[in-house]
Scaffold this motif. Structure first.
Motif, PDB file in Angstrom:
ATOM      1  N   LEU A 140     -11.690  85.637  31.554  1.00 28.63           N
ATOM      2  CA  LEU A 140     -12.429  85.054  30.440  1.00 28.63           C
ATOM      3  C   LEU A 140     -11.721  83.746  30.147  1.00 28.63           C
ATOM      4  O   LEU A 140     -10.488  83.716  30.054  1.00 28.63           O
ATOM      5  N   ARG A 141     -12.477  82.657  30.019  1.00 27.28           N
ATOM      6  CA  ARG A 141     -11.848  81.348  29.941  1.00 27.28           C
ATOM      7  C   ARG A 141     -12.433  80.488  28.839  1.00 27.28           C
ATOM      8  O   ARG A 141     -13.547  80.725  28.374  1.00 27.28           O
ATOM      9  N   ALA A 142     -11.672  79.480  28.447  1.00 25.61           N
ATOM     10  CA  ALA A 142     -12.106  78.483  27.476  1.00 25.61           C
ATOM     11  C   ALA A 142     -11.546  77.144  27.936  1.00 25.61           C
ATOM     12  O   ALA A 142     -10.480  77.089  28.547  1.00 25.61           O
ATOM     13  N   GLU A 143     -12.280  76.055  27.644  1.00 19.54           N
ATOM     14  CA  GLU A 143     -11.784  74.747  28.043  1.00 19.54           C
ATOM     15  C   GLU A 143     -12.246  73.645  27.109  1.00 19.54           C
ATOM     16  O   GLU A 143     -13.292  73.742  26.470  1.00 19.54           O
ATOM     17  N   TYR A 144     -11.417  72.614  27.057  1.00 18.36           N
ATOM     18  CA  TYR A 144     -11.708  71.396  26.303  1.00 18.36           C
ATOM     19  C   TYR A 144     -12.239  70.365  27.298  1.00 18.36           C
ATOM     20  O   TYR A 144     -11.723  70.231  28.407  1.00 18.36           O
ATOM     21  N   VAL A 145     -13.271  69.633  26.902  1.00 11.99           N
ATOM     22  CA  VAL A 145     -13.946  68.677  27.784  1.00 11.99           C
ATOM     23  C   VAL A 145     -13.943  67.300  27.136  1.00 11.99           C
ATOM     24  O   VAL A 145     -14.206  67.169  25.936  1.00 11.99           O
ATOM     25  N   TYR A 188     -20.748  64.840  34.170  1.00  5.14           N
ATOM     26  CA  TYR A 188     -20.638  63.403  34.394  1.00  5.14           C
ATOM     27  C   TYR A 188     -19.548  63.104  35.400  1.00  5.14           C
ATOM     28  O   TYR A 188     -18.619  63.887  35.570  1.00  5.14           O
ATOM     29  N   GLU A 189     -19.663  61.940  36.021  1.00  5.61           N
ATOM     30  CA  GLU A 189     -18.551  61.447  36.821  1.00  5.61           C
ATOM     31  C   GLU A 189     -17.399  61.156  35.869  1.00  5.61           C
ATOM     32  O   GLU A 189     -17.599  60.801  34.716  1.00  5.61           O
ATOM     33  N   ARG A 190     -16.198  61.339  36.354  1.00  3.74           N
ATOM     34  CA  ARG A 190     -14.973  61.055  35.599  1.00  3.74           C
ATOM     35  C   ARG A 190     -14.840  61.895  34.326  1.00  3.74           C
ATOM     36  O   ARG A 190     -14.149  61.523  33.404  1.00  3.74           O
ATOM     37  N   GLN A 191     -15.492  63.034  34.270  1.00  2.00           N
ATOM     38  CA  GLN A 191     -15.369  63.937  33.129  1.00  2.00           C
ATOM     39  C   GLN A 191     -14.207  64.898  33.398  1.00  2.00           C
ATOM     40  O   GLN A 191     -14.055  65.418  34.498  1.00  2.00           O
ATOM     41  N   TRP A 192     -13.374  65.123  32.389  1.00  2.00           N
ATOM     42  CA  TRP A 192     -12.205  65.993  32.495  1.00  2.00           C
ATOM     43  C   TRP A 192     -12.458  67.308  31.776  1.00  2.00           C
ATOM     44  O   TRP A 192     -13.073  67.335  30.716  1.00  2.00           O
ATOM     45  N   HIS A 193     -11.947  68.390  32.336  1.00  2.09           N
ATOM     46  CA  HIS A 193     -11.945  69.711  31.708  1.00  2.09           C
ATOM     47  C   HIS A 193     -10.519  70.252  31.838  1.00  2.09           C
ATOM     48  O   HIS A 193      -9.949  70.225  32.930  1.00  2.09           O
ATOM     49  N   VAL A 194      -9.967  70.756  30.757  1.00  2.00           N
ATOM     50  CA  VAL A 194      -8.659  71.406  30.788  1.00  2.00           C
ATOM     51  C   VAL A 194      -8.785  72.701  30.021  1.00  2.00           C
ATOM     52  O   VAL A 194      -9.319  72.712  28.899  1.00  2.00           O
ATOM     53  N   GLY A 195      -8.312  73.797  30.617  1.00  2.00           N
ATOM     54  CA  GLY A 195      -8.444  75.076  29.930  1.00  2.00           C
ATOM     55  C   GLY A 195      -7.566  76.153  30.526  1.00  2.00           C
ATOM     56  O   GLY A 195      -6.706  75.896  31.361  1.00  2.00           O
ATOM     57  N   GLY A 196      -7.819  77.355  30.067  1.00  2.00           N
ATOM     58  CA  GLY A 196      -7.044  78.492  30.536  1.00  2.00           C
ATOM     59  C   GLY A 196      -7.849  79.760  30.448  1.00  2.00           C
ATOM     60  O   GLY A 196      -8.938  79.786  29.872  1.00  2.00           O
ATOM     61  N   GLY A 197      -7.299  80.815  31.013  1.00  2.00           N
ATOM     62  CA  GLY A 197      -7.987  82.092  30.989  1.00  2.00           C
ATOM     63  C   GLY A 197      -7.026  83.258  31.094  1.00  2.00           C
ATOM     64  O   GLY A 197      -5.901  83.113  31.562  1.00  2.00           O
TER      65      GLY A 197
END
Length: 189
Positions: free
Chosen positions: A181-186, A26-35
């Motif tokens: 290898l990564r994981a993220e919160y959306v 989506y527009e204006r969708q945020w993802h924050v994560g790490g790996g």
């Protein structure tokens, strides 16, 4: 018998694809994560060899903002440590643009990024007794990966990156290769 299997197989695959849950960007969708991952740095200035290659571990933190449903703004801060002789620490970050292809729950993506990096070599560096040397470098990279949407708010995935560090010693450039290898919160849908 073979002639009836092909259309039946094709119809089965199409029905699975038609009714499978889709990932949606989506527009204006945020993802924050790490790996966490592996890094390989190939020093420039001459032809890199197995003896000059620096192998190490990497950690990265990333953020993504949906500019449209297909293009994202990418921000990443990462660090790599190669325990060679001498040990080398590579830390930096960059910004860029990524393209997302959201199909089913698997989301392949690729992008381009530019940023600054600090390359630190520890003992020996320069004069005797010196603790280390650090040089600032411009970095360009091509990140790519595939994410799996576990839920609407959480994804896991694998990513890679090929990059170059410009303006190095001897007029050469260093190459960087990484796998994470990564994981993220959306959120923001």
């Amino acid at each position: 018998m073979r002639q009836t299997r092909a259309p039946l197989l094709l119809a089965s695959i199409l029905s699975i694809l038609a009714f499978a849950p889709a990932a949606e960007a989506y527009e204006r969708q945020w993802h924050v994560g790490g790996g966490l991952g592996y890094s390989l740095v190939l020093p420039g200035g001459s032809i890199p060899t197995a003896a000059t290659a620096l192998h190490g571990a990497s950690v990265a933190v990333h953020g993504t903002y949906g500019l449209t449903d297909a293009f994202n703004l990418l921000v990443q801060v990462d660090g790599s440590f190669a325990p060679g002789s001498p040990p080398v620490l590579l830390a930096g970050g960059g910004v860029g643009i990524g393209y997302v292809l959201d199909v089913l729950r698997w989301v392949p993506w690729a992008g381009v990024m530019a940023g600054g990096y600090a390359v630190s070599a520890f003992d020996p560096c320069g004069a005797a007794g010196e603790t280390g040397c650090t040089s600032g470098r411009l970095g360009l990279s091509i990140p790519f990966g595939i994410d799996y949407q576990v839920s609407r708010s959480f994804t896991i995935g694998a990513s890679g990156r090929y990059g170059v560090l410009l303006l190095g010693p001897k007029g050469g450039f260093d190459q960087m290769i990484g796998a994470f290898l990564r994981a993220e919160y959306v959120w923001g849908y």
